[in-house]
Scaffold this active site. Structure first.
Site, PDB file in Angstrom:
ATOM      1  CG  ASP A  93      -6.554  75.461  51.015  1.00 27.65           C
ATOM      2  OD1 ASP A  93      -7.964  75.399  50.202  1.00 27.65           O
ATOM      3  OD2 ASP A  93      -5.949  75.729  50.280  1.00 27.65           O
ATOM      4  CG  ASP A 268      -0.635  72.308  54.282  1.00 25.18           C
ATOM      5  OD1 ASP A 268      -0.468  72.724  53.562  1.00 25.18           O
ATOM      6  OD2 ASP A 268      -0.891  72.917  55.075  1.00 25.18           O
TER       7      ASP A 268
END
Length: 382
Positions: A93, A268
């Site tokens: 991320d 996720d």
């Protein structure tokens, strides 16, 4: 990275991500769940143990790995794959969500975000360009653009300004990614809060820039579940069909099923690992709270239908005992099981799509849980 779409069943999609890495070609079968390795480790697990659960791709955290151990140490090892000894694909991320989580410790400007380092109190700065540079050093197979995660609740005007700035940051992320000569994949992140028209503008802007995949961000931040479903039903059909779709930070097993029902390919969440450490274990018909005293003398396996190391070797009474004594092994065995549960669920979903019986699977899944099937609306995308 290449995305291959094999089959659909309703809105559900069966495909794969294909990566060319120095160690060879790796496929990630989709829909896929990515265990979270925030600091370069899935808590308590070796890479071999994580792989044994069925995981084919992990998520790493740009923000935390930038603060510790930092880019210099990462470069000395080669990249994050070498540092943590996981030589399969990694998605990182961008750090946007972590900055959002800092609340009053951060100040957002057009240039980026100034914030107080939560470790040592120093004032530091993170921009779209810096995020791309960190992820380049991490060797991320999938890089995420730097964006502002719009909070919930947010007014229409705030969500609009936030989304528009995230679009400008998306362009800056894309430009710096190209300048670095990064040959890996770059995903855009669709923002806009719970407002459909803003989500549409965000997606159109990202498609104009051009990305390898598209994530839906800014959900699972406190909004009602109905709003999450509504936004997914609205935006997913508009995402280019030849690109993977990633729902960030989600979630519970039923959230995965509901995401796939609406066309999501990737997920996720810290839930399976965090819940494992807290004694909440996912099983075929719901959740076992292993700290409950009723399991003290229960000699049955955690889940008779599960093929994980924990279920094949240990009883509920043993897991209860380990938790009661605060033994590290208890958290590890729980984590092995929860990760395997998630991977088994995704494998069942993929098989159901292949067999074009995903709707039947959804009914069976909720029947096992003793829950009703949530409604699925057809969004008007005109």
């Amino acid at each position: 990275m290449k995305y291959e779409l094999d089959k659909t069943s309703g809105n559900a999609r069966r495909g794969r991500l294909v990566f060319e890495r120095p160690q060879g070609t790796f496929s990630v079968e989709t829909p896929a769940f990515m265990p979270v390795g925030t600091y370069g480790t899935v808590k308590g697990m070796t890479p071999e143990e994580v792989r044994a659960t069925g995981a084919e791709i992990l998520l790493g955290n740009t923000f935390h790995l930038w603060l510790r151990p930092g880019q210099e140490i990462m470069r000395k090892h080669g990249d994050l794959h070498d540092f943590m000894q996981w030589h399969r694909p990694i998605l990182t991320d961008s750090g946007g969500f972590q900055v959002f989580s800092l609340g009053k410790l951060r100040k957002i400007t057009e240039e980026g975000v100034k914030f107080q380092n939560p470790i040592n109190g120093e004032r530091i700065f993170l921009s779209p360009e810096k995020s791309m540079e960190i992820q380049y050093d991490l060797g991320s197979d999938i890089v995420m653009i730097f964006d502002e995660c719009t909070p919930y609740p947010a007014t229409f005007d705030y969500a609009k300004k936030s989304m528009e700035m995230s679009l400008r940051w998306a362009k800056r992320s894309h430009d710096r990614f190209d300048e670095l000569g990064n040959k890996n994949a770059l995903f855009g992140i669709i923002q806009g809060g719970v407002f459909e028209e803003l989500r549409k503008v965000s997606l159109e802007g990202l498609v104009n820039i051009g990305f390898d995949g598209y994530a839906v961000g800014g959900l699972a931040v406190g909004e009602p579940k109905e709003d999450m479903h509504r936004i997914l039903e609205y935006i997913c059909p508009q995402i280019p069909a030849d690109k993977p779709r990633y729902l960030m930070g989600v979630g519970k097993p039923e959230d995965l099923v509901e995401g796939v029902r609406r066309g999501i390919d990737m997920f996720d969440c810290v839930m399976p690992t965090r819940n494992a450490r807290n004694g909440h274990l996912f099983v075929t018909d719901g959740i076992v709270k292993i700290r409950n005293a009723k399991y003290r003398d229960d000699t049955s396996p955690l889940d008779p239908e599960c093929d994980c190391y924990t279920c094949k070797n240990y009883t509920k009474a043993y897991l209860y005992h380990l938790d009661k004594c605060g033994e590290i092994l208890g958290a590890r065995l729980n984590t092995i099981h929860n990760l395997r549960y998630y991977q088994r669920l995704m494998a069942e979903i993929r098989q159901a799509i292949e067999d074009d019986r995903f709707d039947d699977f959804v009914v069976e899944f909720y029947a096992r849980m003793g829950k009703p099937v949530p409604p699925l609306q057809l969004a008007d995308n005109s």
